[in-house]
Structure formats: structure tokens, C-alpha cells
Scaffold this active site. Structure first.
Site, short mmCIF file in Angstrom:
data_model
loop_
_atom_site.label_atom_id
_atom_site.label_comp_id
_atom_site.label_asym_id
_atom_site.label_seq_id
_atom_site.Cartn_x
_atom_site.Cartn_y
_atom_site.Cartn_z
N PRO A 136 46.78 47.13 46.79
CG PRO A 136 45.47 47.82 45.07
CD PRO A 136 46.89 47.29 44.98
CD GLU A 137 45.63 42.83 49.88
OE1 GLU A 137 44.94 42.03 49.68
OE2 GLU A 137 46.82 42.38 50.51
CG HIS A 188 52.48 56.83 37.02
ND1 HIS A 188 53.54 55.82 36.19
CD2 HIS A 188 53.61 58.07 37.09
CE1 HIS A 188 54.98 56.04 36.11
NE2 HIS A 188 54.23 57.04 37.36
NE ARG A 220 55.20 47.09 40.56
CZ ARG A 220 55.50 46.28 41.81
NH1 ARG A 220 55.56 46.35 42.74
NH2 ARG A 220 56.19 45.01 41.20
NE ARG A 254 42.74 24.19 49.74
CZ ARG A 254 41.78 25.00 49.00
NH1 ARG A 254 43.09 25.84 48.77
NH2 ARG A 254 41.17 25.34 48.79
#
Ligand code: ZN
Length: 279
Positions: A2-3, A97, A115, A159
Site C-alpha cells: 500500500p502506497e 490474517h 505477511r 545525493r
């Protein structure tokens, strides 16, 4: 996974329904990524406040007679939250779950996470540990007015990694996960392999706009359908239908017909158009 848009869509799908509800029971399943951090029964009698989001975390304030603070929730790799306004006299039994159930007088908020990389952590306040510690290092929200091209350029300038990896790190801006980073770079016409430090000011401006645009579009579409994302009412998102490059390896670029390429950067798939996106 999920974003940010999916997490925000999830938040919007139950925040209003649960605000002001009273907790009647809390049930835990198997261990999640981190322990809850307080006895579940301490939440009983607590009043739920306004649910907010920071990055991919949701903050659910709870004001209970013996505990004042809130729950910081994360959906991990495979988590989903479902709010069912079913009468609590007939609660559905948790499945294999379902690892966190918050029963309230308005309905049941349930975290399903096969998970178990997700988390529900109690914190005395949003800006105190452990919440503050988990949220430290997050970049600006994409819709924060401070997220400008100039800010992005400054963040990228030091960076050594590729611009796509710098976006994915989430410490400059949150929300540009793998799908959205690929789509944003396509919209901005930037080769994902370009060194972050080489992104010019005008291109950083375009990229910041692209990140905001892509995330706004995903939010409007209800999140992505990738990996069976569903909001808290079980409604599937539709952003995948609109992806320009993500998941389209070998298919013609929607702009120039050149086949979309897939490469691997930092163990994640990157999709891009070798013609439209330049170094
Ligand atoms: Zn193209």
C-alpha cells in the site's frame, strides 16, 4: 505494497465513521511488526478522535479513562484496514490474517495483514516516542506548500544515487513509492538513471509538479489496484488503468510509441521511455 494514496484513501473511507466512537473491545491476532505497547483492555471505554495521516502511517487518537494517546498504524507490505458498521452484538470472528480488531459502538475496525509487516503501536502522543521516533526522517508531504521545485532540487543536490532512488528514499518527499516515482519521472521527462545531483532547477520544478499531479490523480482514482488494494469498504482502486509506464514493459509509450523499458534499480523495477525521458 500500500502506497500513500492507498493509505489516504483508506483513511478517508473510515475516519468520519469512527470519529467520536467509543472502544468496546480490542482483540489481537498474531504478532505484528512491533508490539502494541500497552494492555489492549486499557483502550476500552476510550473515545476515538480524528484520524490523520503522515506518510504511510495513520494516527488514530484514543482518549481512554486509563490511557491518553493514540494508535499509530502502518499497513506494511500486505495490510488492509476494513471498517464494518455491523452491529457489534454480532461480531464476525477474526480470520487467520486478522491481527488487530478495534470494536467500537459504531462498528469494527479490522487490520488484515497476511505477511504481518504492518503495525499498530500505542503512543502517548503523535509527537512523542514511539510515534515521533517512527515518523522521524520522513520528508515533506507532497501537498505541503513547502514542497517546491527549489526544495526538491536542494534535497537532491547532495545525493550520489540516481534520481529515482533518491525519490524512493522518502526523506525528501513522502509518497513517491515505486509506481509513483516511475510515473512522475515519465511526466517530467527525466531518465530515472540520472544522478540526483544533476537534476537542474527547471527539471526539479517539473518533477515536483509531476509528483503532486500523479499522487493527486491516484487519490482521485481511489489508489492503485496493484496487489489487490482495497479501501476500508472493500472498493478496489483504479489507478493502474492510467499508468503511463509502470507495468508496461515492451508496450508502446503512450506519447511516442517507443517500447517502454524495464530496468532494476536498488532491487526495484523501474519502467521508463528511453526516448521521452532524458539524462
Ligand atoms: Zn516515449
Amino acid at each position: 505494497m500500500p502506497e500513500l494514496p492507498e493509505v489516504e484513501v483508506t483513511r478517508r473511507s473510515f475516519a468520519q465513521a469512527i470519529e467520536g466512537a467509543t472502544v468496546t473491545r480490542v482483540a489481537l491476532g498474531k504478532a505484528l511488526r512491533w508490539p502494541l505497547g500497552l494492555a489492549p483492555d486499557s483502550l476500552v471505554g476510550g473515545r476515538v478522535g480524528a484520524v490523520t495521516r503522515r506518510g504511510k502511517y495513520l494516527w488514530l487518537p484514543v482518549s481512554a479513562p486509563v490511557a491518553e494517546g493514540g494508535l499509530l498504524l502502518h499497513l506494511g507490505m500486505s495490510g488492509s484496514l476494513a471498517f464494518s458498521a455491523a452491529p457489534q452484538s454480532t461480531p464476525s470472528a477474526p480470520g487467520p490474517h486478522d491481527h488487530f480488531d478495534l470494536y467500537t459502538d459504531r462498528g469494527l475496525l479490522r487490520l488484515n495483514d497476511p505477511r504481518r509487516f504492518g503495525a499498530v503501536v500505542w503512543s502517548p502522543a503523535f509527537d512523542q516516542p514511539p510515534a515521533a521516533k517512527l515518523l522521524a526522517g520522513l520528508g515533506l508531504e507532497p501537498f505541503d506548500p513547502r514542497f517546491t521545485g527549489e526544495y526538491l532540487r536542494a534535497g537532491l543536490s547532495g545525493r550520489r544515487v540516481a534520481v529515482k532512488s533518491a525519490l524512493l528514499a522518502g526523506d525528501i518527499v513522502v509518497g513517491a513509492g515505486n509506481i509513483y516515482a516511475c510515473e512522475s519521472l515519465f511526466l517530467a521527462g527525466i531518465d530515472p538513471r540520472l544522478a540526483a545531483s544533476k537534476v537542474s532547477r527547471p527539471r526539479a520544478e517539473r518533477l515536483a509538479q509531476a509528483v503532486r499531479g500523479v499522487l493527486a490523480q491516484a487519490l482521485e482514482a481511489g489508489g492503485t489496484t496493484l496487489r489487490d488494494f482495497k479501501d476500508a469498504h472493500g472498493v478496489a482502486g483504479s489507478f493502474q488503468m492510467q499508468a503511463s509506464v509502470y507495468g508496461r514493459e515492451g508496450l508502446p509509450c503512450l506519447r511516442c510509441d517507443t517500447p517502454v523499458r524495464r530496468i532494476v534499480q536498488g532491487q526495484r523495477s523501474t519502467f521508463f521511455c528511453p526516448k521521452c525521458q532524458k539524462k
